[in-house]
Design an enzyme around this catalytic site. Structure first.
Site, short mmCIF file in Angstrom:
data_model
loop_
_atom_site.label_atom_id
_atom_site.label_comp_id
_atom_site.label_asym_id
_atom_site.label_seq_id
_atom_site.Cartn_x
_atom_site.Cartn_y
_atom_site.Cartn_z
N CYS A 50 0.81 -1.21 0.00
CA CYS A 50 0.00 0.00 0.00
C CYS A 50 0.85 1.26 0.00
CB CYS A 50 -0.95 0.01 1.19
SG CYS A 50 -0.12 -0.01 2.79
N HIS A 99 19.20 -2.32 1.04
CA HIS A 99 17.85 -1.73 0.96
C HIS A 99 16.78 -2.80 1.11
CE1 HIS A 99 14.54 0.81 -0.21
NE2 HIS A 99 14.26 0.00 -1.22
#
Length: 454
Positions: A50, A99
């Site tokens: 989301c 990351h």
């Protein structure tokens, strides 16, 4: 071959733009095959949540890989590469690994420390495996990311904080309407986010009602919580008695319309209503926020609070202790370094094997020549000479083979294995290298054991 991470997240783009990247299962499958069907990408994994959509890909060339991924993202968003470029982040090689680990640990989430992204990453990896778009390169990286995420949550206070978008959004709702204990809560959507919302509401003492496009799914979720299931068509009537509405479906259009909420508010005798929209794209019509007595909490509001917190230096919503965050980052750096060392050691293995094979061939050839020159040499002496020669060669090779493994594990980019191949004139058989890589893949950690249950 190197890992490339290209994506757009809440850190770089507004929610309105993130909505354009909303992806269903079919969209993810299409994107995966489009990515690996290009000229520069061999393997790919798509993480769409989301508040982010990111592609982790194994590429031969950096610029070609970035171009291919950017084109796929632009197509998904219905925009041009140029329009998206200000919002795109790019990580490469070691930075891309770090990351991915940071994302898996929940440190790059809108709510720092949230746990849902770990399950979303596991699902993304599972889908990529089913579609055959991950292989020898991405398998160990994805599995290690799942393990790192689980370890961070279990060994630091980040997991104990229990932060999630749902809990933070409910905190904002309680500020407006008070404690949710004993209140009626209507949850629209019975997927993973809906289940999380309903469970969190039940833990806070709310009376949960679940509505879904599939009545069976709504009934199953409601039953586990001692709640009640309704048809979506009954949403308007349920809003009359509800104190909070949480909507988190996977619909592509508006689910909760302004007229529906306005009609319900007329029958509520002035009682306030908290509306939480956690869907992407949004479920709730923007006009609902303008209705008297209605308090809307959505992803744009949560993102704004996160940006404000970042700008002020204050903790973001769902804060965790600075010590836990620094500890988590230290774990991530250590795991990334370990993975890098393992990959470099694996890359050196074919060279070491080739060097020892070449040495063995030389020894065998010289022993054969000796047997022709001294045909009358007795078997015992012949065996002793052979053992001595092999022992000498092993000792001579021991130090360089050990050192090349050690030096290759040290950051700096020096290709010691390449230097060894050049010095000894080694031509490594591609079949040997492929066999070594297959063996490495066979002994990688199983993803279920690596990540555990979300």
């Amino acid at each position: 071959m190197s890992l490339l991470a290209v994506g757009i997240s809440h850190r770089t783009a507004p929610v309105a733009l993130l909505e354009q990247f909303a992806m269903g299962d079919d969209d993810r499958v299409k994107a995966l095959h489009e990515l690996v069907g290009g000229d520069h990408i061999q393997e790919a994994l798509v993480l769409a949540t989301c508040n982010r959509v990111e592609v982790f890909a194994e590429v031969e060339r950096f610029h070609g890989g970035v171009t291919d991924v950017s084109r796929v993202l632009a197509r998904q968003a219905g925009a041009t590469v140029e329009e998206l470029s200000p919002y795109v982040t790019v990580h490469y090689e070691d930075q891309a690994v770090t990351h991915l680990f940071t994302v898996a640990a929940g440190l790059d989430s809108m709510v720092v420390g949230e746990t849902q992204v770990l399950g979303q990453l596991r699902a993304a990896y599972a889908l990529a495996r089913e579609e055959g778009t991950v292989g020898r390169a991405l398998h160990p990286i994805a599995q290690r990311a799942l393990r790192v995420g689980k370890r961070v949550h279990s060994e630091t206070g980040i997991d104990r904080a229990g932060a999630s978008l749902v809990s933070v959004a409910l905190d904002r709702a309680e500020v407006r309407i008070g404690d949710l204990a004993g209140r009626r809560a209507l949850v629209v959507g019975a997927g993973s986010m809906g289940a999380l919302a309903a469970t969190t509401l039940a833990r806070r003492g709310a009376d949960v009602v679940v509505g879904s496009r599939t009545r069976t799914s709504a009934q199953r979720l409601a039953t586990t919580l001692g709640g009640r299931a309704i048809e979506l068509a009954d949403t308007a009537d349920e809003l009359v008695d509800a104190d909070v509405l949480v909507s988190c479906t996977g619909a592509s259009g508006i689910v909760v319309h302004t007229d529906t909420v306005a009609t319900a508010m007329q029958r509520r005798a002035g009682r306030p209503l908290a509306v939480i929209d956690l869907a992407l794209p949004r479920d709730v019509d923007p006009g609902v926020a303008a209705l008297p007595g209605v308090h809307v909490v959505d992803l744009a509001l949560l993102q704004g609070e996160r940006v404000a917190a970042d700008d002020s230096g204050e903790p973001a919503p769902g804060p965790v202790a600075a010590h836990d965050i620094s500890t988590a980052h230290a774990m991530i750096e250590a795991e990334a370094a370990l993975l890098r060392a393992e990959q470099q050691a694996a890359a050196v293995a074919p060279t070491v094997s080739a060097l020892r094979s070449q040495a063995a061939e030389v020894v065998d050839a010289e022993l054969l020549r000796l047997s022709t020159r001294l045909p009358d040499l007795d078997p015992r002496s012949r065996q002793e000479i052979a053992r001595t020669v092999r022992r000498v060669v092993d000792k001579l090779l021991h130090e360089p083979t050990v050192r090349v493994k050690q030096l290759s594990a040290v950051p700096g980019g020096t290709d010691y294995a390449g230097a060894l191949r050049a010095l000894f004139g080694l031509g490594i058989d591609t079949d040997v290298a492929r066999e070594a890589a297959s063996l490495a893949e066979a002994v990688t950690v199983d993803p279920e054991r690596a990540g555990g249950a979300a």
